[in-house]
Design a protein around this motif. Sequence first.
Motif, PDB file in Angstrom:
ATOM      1  N   UNK B   8       0.821  -1.207   0.000  1.00  0.00           N
ATOM      2  CA  UNK B   8       0.000   0.000   0.000  1.00  0.00           C
ATOM      3  C   UNK B   8       0.852   1.253   0.000  1.00  0.00           C
ATOM      4  N   UNK B   9       1.902   1.255   0.857  1.00  0.00           N
ATOM      5  CA  UNK B   9       2.767   2.441   0.950  1.00  0.00           C
ATOM      6  C   UNK B   9       3.421   2.723  -0.393  1.00  0.00           C
ATOM      7  N   UNK B  10       3.970   1.676  -1.023  1.00  0.00           N
ATOM      8  CA  UNK B  10       4.641   1.862  -2.313  1.00  0.00           C
ATOM      9  C   UNK B  10       3.651   2.373  -3.368  1.00  0.00           C
ATOM     10  N   UNK B  11       2.439   1.826  -3.334  1.00  0.00           N
ATOM     11  CA  UNK B  11       1.424   2.223  -4.314  1.00  0.00           C
ATOM     12  C   UNK B  11       1.123   3.713  -4.189  1.00  0.00           C
ATOM     13  N   UNK B  12       0.902   4.162  -2.941  1.00  0.00           N
ATOM     14  CA  UNK B  12       0.589   5.575  -2.731  1.00  0.00           C
ATOM     15  C   UNK B  12       1.786   6.447  -3.104  1.00  0.00           C
ATOM     16  N   UNK B  13       2.981   5.973  -2.723  1.00  0.00           N
ATOM     17  CA  UNK B  13       4.215   6.709  -3.039  1.00  0.00           C
ATOM     18  C   UNK B  13       4.349   6.901  -4.545  1.00  0.00           C
ATOM     19  N   UNK B  14       4.113   5.823  -5.276  1.00  0.00           N
ATOM     20  CA  UNK B  14       4.221   5.877  -6.732  1.00  0.00           C
ATOM     21  C   UNK B  14       3.201   6.832  -7.323  1.00  0.00           C
ATOM     22  N   UNK B  15       1.956   6.728  -6.851  1.00  0.00           N
ATOM     23  CA  UNK B  15       0.894   7.608  -7.362  1.00  0.00           C
ATOM     24  C   UNK B  15       1.244   9.065  -7.104  1.00  0.00           C
ATOM     25  N   UNK B  16       1.702   9.336  -5.851  1.00  0.00           N
ATOM     26  CA  UNK B  16       2.056  10.695  -5.474  1.00  0.00           C
ATOM     27  C   UNK B  16       3.141  11.233  -6.407  1.00  0.00           C
ATOM     28  N   UNK B  17       4.179  10.424  -6.597  1.00  0.00           N
ATOM     29  CA  UNK B  17       5.280  10.859  -7.454  1.00  0.00           C
ATOM     30  C   UNK B  17       4.820  11.132  -8.869  1.00  0.00           C
ATOM     31  N   UNK B  18       3.956  10.248  -9.378  1.00  0.00           N
ATOM     32  CA  UNK B  18       3.521  10.372 -10.759  1.00  0.00           C
ATOM     33  C   UNK B  18       2.788  11.692 -10.990  1.00  0.00           C
TER      34      UNK B  18
END
Lengths: 484, 101
Positions: B8-18
């Motif tokens: 979940x953390x990685x998913x949110x991190x990726x979305x945020x970065x994108x």
Amino acid sequence: MIPETAGPVILFSLPLAAAITVFIRPRWSVPVTLGASGVLLAAAVWVVGVVLQQGAWRHDIGGWTAPLGIGWNVDGLSAALLLLTAAVGLAGAVFHASRPAPLATVRDPRFFWPLWLFLWGGLNALFLAADLFNVYVALELVSIASVGLIGLAGGSAQAAAWRYLLATLLGSTIYLFGVALLYGRYAALDLALLTDGVERDGVTAVAAALMTLGLLLKAAVFPLHFWLPAAHGRAPPAVSAVLSAVVIAAGYYLLVRLWFGPFAPLLGTGVATLLGLLGAAAVLWGGLLALLQRRLKMLIAYSTVSQFGYGLLVFPLAAAGAAHPAWTGAVTLVLAHGLAKAALFLAAGAIVLRHGIDRLEALGGDQRGATLAWVAFAIASASLVGLPPTGGFLGKWWLAQAALATGGYFWLAILMVGTGFTAAYLWRALQAAVRPGREAGIDPATLSAALGLAALSLALSAAALGLAAPVLGVLLDAGPGAPG
Amino acid sequence: MVYLSLTGVLFVLGLHGLFTARNLLRRLLSLNILTTSVFLLFVVMARLAEPLDNVPHAIVLTGIVITVSTTAVALALVVRIAGRMREEDVGAAADTRGDVE
């Protein structure tokens, strides 16, 4: 007697084989592509014929059955889309091959044909796929090929390709997240297995939401359409045609597959109304923006956003109880849109070649060399607006029937208003033809008649789709995807 | 459980970065992190299954191959865009919204 699987095998492997051949031997590209396109069209027609005769079938590759092996699923819906892909693919290839060489805007002619064939192969694989992960693989194949084809136009198209790349990869990643959740819950990826086993619970709902979101992004449904107009408006004409007609339809196809397959138990009134409202917003917003465009290709691109809004009206109408007419109508509309939209983009491509510019006000004047293209434009417009007896009319008629049967007057109103918008913006485009214009562009004699003919044949197919109503009805009823 | 939350953390991190990164390469890397989180989810699913399930591993392997290809295409595009912006007009490229730093 040739076994029935020969059709899908050709549809799956021929584009890939031809793509590799063309990449190794660029000099053969045009004859090989055109030859392969002809064979692919024949194979698609044959698959449709087999489905009409003996109904849907499933082929387990290598005899390995569902949980472990992967299968192909051929039913009315997939056969119809395979045929649409083949028709657009052949016309696009003819169009691209007959463009006057010195004016070609595509920067790397060497890469166009392999990418074109890879895109075609990816689409065919997608329509044949019977499990969620194969769908993902095919989606990525389609994305990569599309991005390459858009970027080939060079210049600002590269920026559009970049945005499209991010949008489409984000879409497939979100989709894959949903697939992972679904797999964790049911330990199955096969569509038929999932359809039998899905229950209404939290995990399934989250998975359904994620997969739908990813696909909505790929199908450029309002408000996730931001990437579409630039990408479709700036790509080479043949590429715009296949992207708008088939690639967007692929996203829509999966939405329909999922919500009328595994997720059918989840399709309550709330979800369906939400999807319908998104569709309605797309119809209005896309129509309005199309009306405001000043460039011919951008106008057509926004029209795609608007037209796919109709497709989403299937969900509220089906949830209200008119599943069968709504489903048949929406799919017919998508098919008719595919043919008509591809015809519009090819015609626009020929017109823009003739005048050297795609600003609407500069398209008037002497139309020698673009007459056929304008005729194609007009016929395709008639189908898109929904004049009888075209395919567009047939689709809207069935959708309207569904709306009337369920008392969905709001959806009926959207259908009507959207039709008004469509008529208005296409009228604006056609008006440009008869206005006096400035003399510019190229010598009409260098424009091959094949450019206009490619567009015209697609436009006529869109119109003829309406006359094929009985056959189409039978075809779309074939298969587990069709609601009873 | 730790790995599930990491997903979940990685998913949110990726979305945020994108959505926030301006740099083209950063956006691409964010997308890769997003994809990795999905792969991690698949592997966790394989571990949680009783008995151990090997299908997700095959899926992740295929997924990695696909990600390598998409990343390559994206990088090729970034190289082209960056090159064009360096030699041509920076103004016309403003609508890409991602800029070379």
